[in-house]
Scaffold this motif. Structure first.
Motif, PDB file in Angstrom:
ATOM      1  N   ARG A  70      34.088  46.864  50.396  1.00  0.00           N
ATOM      2  CA  ARG A  70      33.490  45.762  51.143  1.00  0.00           C
ATOM      3  C   ARG A  70      34.537  44.793  51.669  1.00  0.00           C
ATOM      4  NH1 ARG A  70      30.127  45.468  46.588  1.00  0.00           N
ATOM      5  NH2 ARG A  70      31.130  43.519  46.040  1.00  0.00           N
ATOM      6  N   GLU A  71      35.627  44.613  50.941  1.00  0.00           N
ATOM      7  CA  GLU A  71      36.624  43.620  51.333  1.00  0.00           C
ATOM      8  C   GLU A  71      37.790  44.203  52.113  1.00  0.00           C
ATOM      9  OE1 GLU A  71      37.698  41.694  47.703  1.00  0.00           O
ATOM     10  OE2 GLU A  71      35.811  40.590  47.592  1.00  0.00           O
ATOM     11  N   ARG A  72      37.771  45.497  52.365  1.00  0.00           N
ATOM     12  CA  ARG A  72      38.886  46.138  53.042  1.00  0.00           C
ATOM     13  C   ARG A  72      39.143  45.527  54.414  1.00  0.00           C
ATOM     14  NH1 ARG A  72      38.152  52.236  53.699  1.00  0.00           N
ATOM     15  NH2 ARG A  72      38.387  52.075  51.469  1.00  0.00           N
ATOM     16  N   TYR A  73      38.126  45.270  55.177  1.00  0.00           N
ATOM     17  CA  TYR A  73      38.288  44.747  56.535  1.00  0.00           C
ATOM     18  C   TYR A  73      37.829  43.297  56.656  1.00  0.00           C
ATOM     19  CZ  TYR A  73      38.876  49.670  57.657  1.00  0.00           C
ATOM     20  OH  TYR A  73      39.303  50.957  57.706  1.00  0.00           O
ATOM     21  N   ARG A  74      37.745  42.598  55.551  1.00  0.00           N
ATOM     22  CA  ARG A  74      37.247  41.233  55.581  1.00  0.00           C
ATOM     23  C   ARG A  74      38.141  40.323  56.429  1.00  0.00           C
ATOM     24  NH1 ARG A  74      34.735  38.124  50.581  1.00  0.00           N
ATOM     25  NH2 ARG A  74      33.068  39.473  51.212  1.00  0.00           N
ATOM     26  N   THR A  75      39.425  40.557  56.430  1.00  0.00           N
ATOM     27  CA  THR A  75      40.337  39.714  57.211  1.00  0.00           C
ATOM     28  C   THR A  75      40.214  39.979  58.710  1.00  0.00           C
ATOM     29  OG1 THR A  75      42.130  41.316  56.951  1.00  0.00           O
ATOM     30  CG2 THR A  75      41.984  39.525  55.329  1.00  0.00           C
ATOM     31  N   ASP A  76      39.738  41.155  59.076  1.00  0.00           N
ATOM     32  CA  ASP A  76      39.529  41.466  60.491  1.00  0.00           C
ATOM     33  C   ASP A  76      38.188  40.881  60.925  1.00  0.00           C
ATOM     34  OD1 ASP A  76      41.884  42.891  60.484  1.00  0.00           O
ATOM     35  OD2 ASP A  76      40.897  44.795  60.030  1.00  0.00           O
ATOM     36  N   GLY A  77      38.216  40.009  61.906  1.00  0.00           N
ATOM     37  CA  GLY A  77      36.994  39.336  62.335  1.00  0.00           C
ATOM     38  C   GLY A  77      36.028  40.233  63.087  1.00  0.00           C
ATOM     39  N   TRP A  78      36.466  41.377  63.549  1.00  0.00           N
ATOM     40  CA  TRP A  78      35.624  42.245  64.337  1.00  0.00           C
ATOM     41  C   TRP A  78      34.793  43.197  63.485  1.00  0.00           C
ATOM     42  CZ3 TRP A  78      36.373  47.364  63.470  1.00  0.00           C
ATOM     43  CH2 TRP A  78      37.581  47.733  62.876  1.00  0.00           C
ATOM     44  N   TRP A  79      35.185  43.428  62.245  1.00  0.00           N
ATOM     45  CA  TRP A  79      34.607  44.501  61.448  1.00  0.00           C
ATOM     46  C   TRP A  79      33.101  44.340  61.195  1.00  0.00           C
ATOM     47  CZ3 TRP A  79      34.838  49.285  60.235  1.00  0.00           C
ATOM     48  CH2 TRP A  79      34.161  49.768  59.138  1.00  0.00           C
ATOM     49  N   TRP A  80      32.705  43.261  60.547  1.00  0.00           N
ATOM     50  CA  TRP A  80      31.290  43.114  60.185  1.00  0.00           C
ATOM     51  C   TRP A  80      30.383  42.928  61.405  1.00  0.00           C
ATOM     52  CZ3 TRP A  80      29.809  45.277  56.090  1.00  0.00           C
ATOM     53  CH2 TRP A  80      30.624  45.317  54.968  1.00  0.00           C
ATOM     54  N   PRO A  81      30.769  42.170  62.429  1.00  0.00           N
ATOM     55  CA  PRO A  81      29.909  42.150  63.629  1.00  0.00           C
ATOM     56  C   PRO A  81      29.767  43.529  64.277  1.00  0.00           C
ATOM     57  CG  PRO A  81      31.359  40.277  63.658  1.00  0.00           C
ATOM     58  CD  PRO A  81      31.807  41.139  62.521  1.00  0.00           C
ATOM     59  N   ALA A  82      30.838  44.315  64.257  1.00  0.00           N
ATOM     60  CA  ALA A  82      30.763  45.663  64.830  1.00  0.00           C
ATOM     61  C   ALA A  82      29.832  46.553  64.007  1.00  0.00           C
ATOM     62  CB  ALA A  82      32.153  46.278  64.917  1.00  0.00           C
ATOM     63  N   VAL A  83      29.919  46.456  62.684  1.00  0.00           N
ATOM     64  CA  VAL A  83      29.049  47.257  61.818  1.00  0.00           C
ATOM     65  C   VAL A  83      27.590  46.863  62.021  1.00  0.00           C
ATOM     66  CG1 VAL A  83      28.416  47.672  59.408  1.00  0.00           C
ATOM     67  CG2 VAL A  83      30.811  47.751  60.094  1.00  0.00           C
ATOM     68  N   ILE A  84      27.314  45.569  62.044  1.00  0.00           N
ATOM     69  CA  ILE A  84      25.943  45.098  62.220  1.00  0.00           C
ATOM     70  C   ILE A  84      25.407  45.489  63.598  1.00  0.00           C
ATOM     71  CG2 ILE A  84      24.525  43.022  62.412  1.00  0.00           C
ATOM     72  CD1 ILE A  84      26.292  41.835  60.161  1.00  0.00           C
TER      73      ILE A  84
ATOM     74  N   LEU B 234      26.671  51.146  45.883  1.00  0.00           N
ATOM     75  CA  LEU B 234      26.881  51.987  47.054  1.00  0.00           C
ATOM     76  C   LEU B 234      28.241  51.731  47.686  1.00  0.00           C
ATOM     77  CD1 LEU B 234      23.350  51.833  48.708  1.00  0.00           C
ATOM     78  CD2 LEU B 234      24.378  53.720  47.448  1.00  0.00           C
ATOM     79  N   LEU B 235      28.626  50.460  47.785  1.00  0.00           N
ATOM     80  CA  LEU B 235      29.939  50.077  48.309  1.00  0.00           C
ATOM     81  C   LEU B 235      30.652  49.255  47.246  1.00  0.00           C
ATOM     82  CD1 LEU B 235      29.079  48.972  51.955  1.00  0.00           C
ATOM     83  CD2 LEU B 235      30.330  50.998  51.270  1.00  0.00           C
ATOM     84  N   SER B 236      31.839  49.699  46.852  1.00  0.00           N
ATOM     85  CA  SER B 236      32.598  48.950  45.844  1.00  0.00           C
ATOM     86  C   SER B 236      33.163  47.680  46.470  1.00  0.00           C
ATOM     87  CB  SER B 236      33.733  49.821  45.294  1.00  0.00           C
ATOM     88  OG  SER B 236      34.678  50.063  46.328  1.00  0.00           O
ATOM     89  N   ARG B 237      33.659  46.786  45.622  1.00  0.00           N
ATOM     90  CA  ARG B 237      34.242  45.544  46.112  1.00  0.00           C
ATOM     91  C   ARG B 237      35.423  45.825  47.033  1.00  0.00           C
ATOM     92  NH1 ARG B 237      34.149  40.193  44.675  1.00  0.00           N
ATOM     93  NH2 ARG B 237      32.806  40.631  42.912  1.00  0.00           N
ATOM     94  N   ALA B 238      36.242  46.802  46.684  1.00  0.00           N
ATOM     95  CA  ALA B 238      37.393  47.143  47.537  1.00  0.00           C
ATOM     96  C   ALA B 238      36.934  47.641  48.911  1.00  0.00           C
ATOM     97  CB  ALA B 238      38.252  48.199  46.856  1.00  0.00           C
TER      98      ALA B 238
END
Length: 192
Positions: free
Chosen positions: A52-66, A46-50
């Motif tokens: 999933r890792e596009r915003y990995r360096t941004d600390g806000w991305w995954w907490p905002a998505v969750i 569903l989500l490619s590696r690219a």
């Protein structure tokens, strides 16, 4: 009518999401899926590696998505529960004097209140709906007043007679009511 449409749309959205989730789960378990499903290959994701890792360096991305997904889930559950909630009490708890009480059908009390209200002078038609809990209901009353009726007198008689009679006969401490008045239309009178 709007409640029916609301519930049908909710059921269709839920069914579509359930089917999509079932297809993703079936593909993940290695089961066969329909050919029209976009993720049918064994290496499709569903989500490619690219992605999933596009915003990995941004600390806000995954907490905002969750947090966003959590808000969506909570709102969806709240919407579902509000659809299933009954706004009318099916029964009213009546004080029978023996300490246990008795149950009176809510529709029966609505019918009696309607009959009492329609028997008042100046009231053409009445519609009563009980709201709230069975131990402390409230009433929504709609009165269609005849052209000659005085609204103040009609409401006072409704309060003094019909609501007092219902409250006393059921043994309720209080029976709050919201009354909405509407005047009946009458044809023009001709003078000859």
């Amino acid at each position: 009518m709007i409640r029916v449409v609301n519930r049908v749309l909710l059921a269709l959205i839920g069914l579509a999401l359930l089917c999509a989730g079932g297809l993703v789960l079936a593909r993940g378990l290695g089961w066969a899926v329909p050919s029209w499903w976009p993720y049918s290959g064994p290496h499709d994701v569903l989500l490619s590696r690219a992605d999933r890792e596009r915003y990995r360096t941004d600390g806000w991305w995954w907490p905002a998505v969750i947090a966003g997904l959590a808000v969506v889930v909570v709102l969806a559950l709240w919407w579902l529960l509000s659809q299933l909630r009954r706004s009318r009490p099916a029964e009213v708890l009546v004080d029978s004097g023996d300490g246990q009480g008795a149950l009176l059908r809510g529709r029966a009390l609505e019918s009696v209140l309607e009959d009492d209200a329609e028997s008042l002078d100046g009231v053409a038609r009445a519609k009563v709906r009980l709201m709230g809990r069975r131990s402390g209901p409230s009433a929504r009353i709609r009165l269609l007043l005849e052209p000659h009726a005085s609204p103040r007198r009609s409401v006072n008689r409704l309060t003094d007679e019909a609501l007092t009679h219902a409250r006393d006969s059921t043994g309720l401490a209080a029976l709050p009511a919201e009354v909405r008045l509407r005047a009946a239309r009458h044809g023009a009178e001709r003078v000859t």
